[in-house]
Design an enzyme around this catalytic site. Structure first.
Site, mmCIF file in Angstrom:
data_model
loop_
_atom_site.group_PDB
_atom_site.id
_atom_site.type_symbol
_atom_site.label_atom_id
_atom_site.label_comp_id
_atom_site.label_asym_id
_atom_site.label_seq_id
_atom_site.Cartn_x
_atom_site.Cartn_y
_atom_site.Cartn_z
ATOM 1 N N GLY A 92 3.960 4.940 3.151
ATOM 2 C CA GLY A 92 3.585 5.968 4.122
ATOM 3 C C GLY A 92 2.301 5.623 4.845
ATOM 4 O O GLY A 92 1.644 4.620 4.578
ATOM 5 N N ARG A 95 -3.394 5.184 6.395
ATOM 6 C CA ARG A 95 -4.584 5.159 7.267
ATOM 7 C C ARG A 95 -4.159 5.361 8.714
ATOM 8 O O ARG A 95 -4.752 4.807 9.639
ATOM 9 C CB ARG A 95 -5.327 3.852 7.114
ATOM 10 N N LYS A 115 -4.308 4.380 14.158
ATOM 11 C CA LYS A 115 -4.446 3.520 12.982
ATOM 12 C C LYS A 115 -5.932 3.444 12.652
ATOM 13 O O LYS A 115 -6.738 3.094 13.517
ATOM 14 C CB LYS A 115 -3.885 2.131 13.333
ATOM 15 N N ASP A 127 -9.207 3.524 1.659
ATOM 16 C CA ASP A 127 -10.173 4.436 2.284
ATOM 17 C C ASP A 127 -9.661 5.033 3.591
ATOM 18 O O ASP A 127 -10.347 5.820 4.234
ATOM 19 C CB ASP A 127 -11.513 3.716 2.511
ATOM 20 N N GLY A 128 -8.463 4.630 4.015
ATOM 21 C CA GLY A 128 -7.882 5.207 5.236
ATOM 22 C C GLY A 128 -8.483 4.673 6.521
ATOM 23 O O GLY A 128 -8.176 5.163 7.603
ATOM 24 N N ARG A 178 -2.029 3.495 19.307
ATOM 25 C CA ARG A 178 -0.856 2.653 19.493
ATOM 26 C C ARG A 178 0.262 3.469 20.126
ATOM 27 O O ARG A 178 0.381 4.660 19.855
ATOM 28 C CB ARG A 178 -0.460 2.147 18.107
ATOM 29 N N ASP A 254 8.889 -2.092 5.282
ATOM 30 C CA ASP A 254 8.138 -1.037 5.992
ATOM 31 C C ASP A 254 7.559 -1.559 7.297
ATOM 32 O O ASP A 254 7.066 -0.775 8.111
ATOM 33 C CB ASP A 254 7.031 -0.462 5.104
ATOM 34 N N ASN A 255 7.614 -2.866 7.508
ATOM 35 C CA ASN A 255 7.137 -3.432 8.768
ATOM 36 C C ASN A 255 8.301 -3.937 9.621
ATOM 37 O O ASN A 255 8.111 -4.806 10.473
ATOM 38 C CB ASN A 255 6.145 -4.567 8.495
ATOM 39 N N ASP A 264 3.087 -3.792 13.365
ATOM 40 C CA ASP A 264 2.087 -4.059 12.326
ATOM 41 C C ASP A 264 1.601 -5.502 12.330
ATOM 42 O O ASP A 264 2.037 -6.355 11.559
ATOM 43 C CB ASP A 264 2.604 -3.631 10.939
HETATM 44 P P1 AMP Z 1 0.237 -2.701 6.026
HETATM 45 O O1 AMP Z 1 -0.018 -3.898 5.168
HETATM 46 O O2 AMP Z 1 -0.837 -2.451 7.050
HETATM 47 O O3 AMP Z 1 1.600 -2.677 6.608
HETATM 48 O O4 AMP Z 1 0.110 -1.450 5.025
HETATM 49 C C1 AMP Z 1 0.889 -1.281 3.877
HETATM 50 C C2 AMP Z 1 0.600 0.070 3.269
HETATM 51 O O5 AMP Z 1 -0.760 0.161 2.844
HETATM 52 C C3 AMP Z 1 0.813 1.240 4.224
HETATM 53 O O6 AMP Z 1 1.315 2.311 3.476
HETATM 54 C C4 AMP Z 1 -0.586 1.527 4.717
HETATM 55 O O7 AMP Z 1 -0.738 2.847 5.165
HETATM 56 C C5 AMP Z 1 -1.419 1.263 3.464
HETATM 57 N N1 AMP Z 1 -2.808 0.912 3.798
HETATM 58 C C6 AMP Z 1 -3.244 -0.236 4.368
HETATM 59 N N2 AMP Z 1 -4.590 -0.209 4.503
HETATM 60 C C7 AMP Z 1 -5.022 0.972 4.028
HETATM 61 C C8 AMP Z 1 -6.316 1.599 3.889
HETATM 62 N N3 AMP Z 1 -7.448 0.999 4.287
HETATM 63 N N4 AMP Z 1 -6.351 2.830 3.344
HETATM 64 C C9 AMP Z 1 -5.245 3.443 2.940
HETATM 65 N N5 AMP Z 1 -4.004 2.927 3.038
HETATM 66 C C10 AMP Z 1 -3.888 1.700 3.560
HETATM 67 MG MG MG Z 2 2.748 -1.624 7.768
#
Ligand code: AMP
Ligand code: MG
Length: 487
Positions: A92, A95, A115, A127-128, A178, A254-255, A264
């Protein structure tokens, strides 16, 4: 704060309304000191925004979700995903937030998404937040892909938040705004399926169909037709990645989108020296997402989509599986056809050249490029000059030019069309060293290298004087390139 900005573009909350099980209402963190780093004026205008108003204080706050445009109901979207092959039931938007949808002048619906907007119920240990470098990186890469004619999410703006973000070092925080035709992922279907609620799964499929593949609704088995449309869109997308030398780097389910748009931009990179085993991502130790593996991985991800959609294909599980297998079986031939037709254009070969000839000549070329460690992008661009009779610079890319000469003789006998090649083979791609240079300057407060790079990338097929340094591979002292997941 100007009321005009808030009401100038009407937002809808279609996703949040139709799929509440996948949408957690949430708010973006307030940014202490927003400062605009990049604004995509052309896209802003296409979406109905007044670009100048987005530069003002109220506009900036709107871009990061700190003032809500009328009709916006921000939500964090739920999705699951296979990450490097292992299943995470709850990923989900950890962030990110979906602000809502806007319609452009043609009536096309776009998601407006943030984002780096702060923690959400999906954040787990994170940390979002997001930082300036990776958000500008997504801006550069996604807009470059768009200019190259490759389906992708778009970047509307990057706003520095004024909040320090703690990574290995403390870095400046940023939010990327985005735009995309949607943020539905293979992982969205996996998440809905895991809820064991076929009505939800059906509503998600209806929503996806309406937004991306409305013609599927007319088919005898609309949900299977939807799946087939996604197979076709992804086969076409990954063929385009392969033809341009793009390595996504983190092709988790998820990507992988339902729309067929690239999404992503984390550890992605453009390949320089041609090598099917090329990997840039520091975490991809086994090379699962290497350049040459990408078509296989997309097909694997589509099999996970089929599994998630099974109850919609047929009420009898065995028959549902048989239908899914047959539909997924079309991927290989669709991918090969898309790739070959693109490769023919790169080689300047018209439709008169048969597929066997085109296949054998491109396979021989691949072997030569790999053996010679040749820069993929420069090679194809210079080959257009060779088609016009001047093969000097192309030959000089090979240490043993004689092996290349034999290939070139065969290829020239096919009467390649140099103009077609120039329209197909870019001069300017986001070269890794140039991207890093632009990001390093931006983090130090100098946006000039970023602007110049964006300028070169905006018209990738048009060779311009004064942009020579944007057209070649990285200097040797740049060293081997490594990318990181931009968290
Ligand atoms: P991504 O690698 O960007 O596709 O992210 C994979 C998952 O990790 C997704 O659910 C993102 O929302 C979560 N995520 C990535 N970076 C953060 C962050 N800094 N804080 C919280 N969730 C994160
Ligand atoms: Mg992603």
């Amino acid at each position: 704060m100007s009321i005009d900005v808030q009401s100038a573009v009407a937002f809808d909350g279609q996703f949040a309304r139709e799929l509440p099980e996948l949408a957690v209402p949430w708010q973006a963190d307030p940014a202490p000191e927003p400062r605009l780093l990049a604004l995509n004026e052309q896209l802003a205008a296409e979406l109905g925004f007044e670009p100048a108003s987005l530069r003002e204080a109220g506009g900036l706050r709107l871009l990061i979700g700190n003032v809500l445009p009328s009709g916006a109901t921000p939500v964090a979207q739920g999705y699951a995903g296979h990450q490097f092959g292992s299943y995470s039931p709850r990923l989900g938007d950890g962030r990110a937030l979906l602000l809502g949808e806007v319609a452009d002048a043609g009536g096309r619906l776009w998601d407006i998404h943030l984002k780096g907007s702060g923690r959400t119920p999906f954040s787990r240990g994170g940390d979002g937040l997001a930082t300036v470098g990776p958000m500008l990186r997504e801006y550069i890469l996604s807009e470059a892909m768009h200019a190259l004619g490759i389906p992708t999410t778009r970047s509307l703006a990057v706003v520095a938040t004024g909040r320090p973000v703690h990574r290995e070092r403390t870095l400046p925080g940023a939010v990327l705004t985005r735009a995309a035709s949607s943020h539905l992922r293979v992982g969205s279907f996996q998440y809905a399926r895991a809820m064991n609620d076929n009505d939800l799964l059906r509503r998600l499929a209806e929503h996806a169909m309406e937004r991306h593949h409305p013609e599927a609704a007319q088919a005898r088995n609309p949900y299977l037709a939807l799946f087939e449309e996604v197979v076709t869109a992804q086969a076409s997308l990954v063929a385009k990645w392969m033809l341009v030398g793009f390595i996504h780097g983190v092709m988790n389910t998820d990507n992988t989108t339902i729309s067929g748009e690239t999404i992503d931009y984390g550890p992605c990179a453009f390949m320089e020296q041609f090598d099917p085993a090329a990997v840039y991502s520091s975490i991809d130790e086994a090379g699962r997402y290497s350049y040459g593996n990408q078509p296989v991985v997309v097909q694997w991800n589509l099999a996970r989509l089929a599994e998630a959609m099974l109850p919609l294909f047929h009420e009898d599980q065995e028959q549902a599986v048989a239908l899914a297998e047959e539909s997924l079986g079309a991927f290989s031939s669709q991918y090969s056809a898309a790739w070959l037709s693109g490769m023919k254009a790169k080689l300047g070969l018209g439709s008169g050249i048969n597929d066997e000839t085109a296949t054998s000549i491109s396979e021989e070329l691949s072997a030569l490029l790999k053996e010679g460690h040749v820069d993929y992008t420069s090679f194809f661009r210079s080959l257009g000059t060779a088609a016009r009779g001047d093969a000097g610079s192309t030959r000089s890319m090979f240490s043993t030019a004689s092996t290349f000469d034999a290939w070139m003789e065969r290829w020239r006998a096919l009467a390649p069309d140099a103009d077609l090649m120039d329209r197909t083979n870019p001069v300017y791609i986001p070269r890794n060293h140039l991207v890093e240079e632009a990001l390093a300057a931006a983090v130090d407060g100098d946006m000039e290298p970023f602007s110049q790079l964006m300028d070169a990338l905006s018209e990738p097929f048009l060779e311009r004087h004064g942009l020579v340094r944007y057209a070649g591979p990285a200097p040797e002292d740049f060293g081997p390139y490594r990318t990181f997941c931009g968290t």
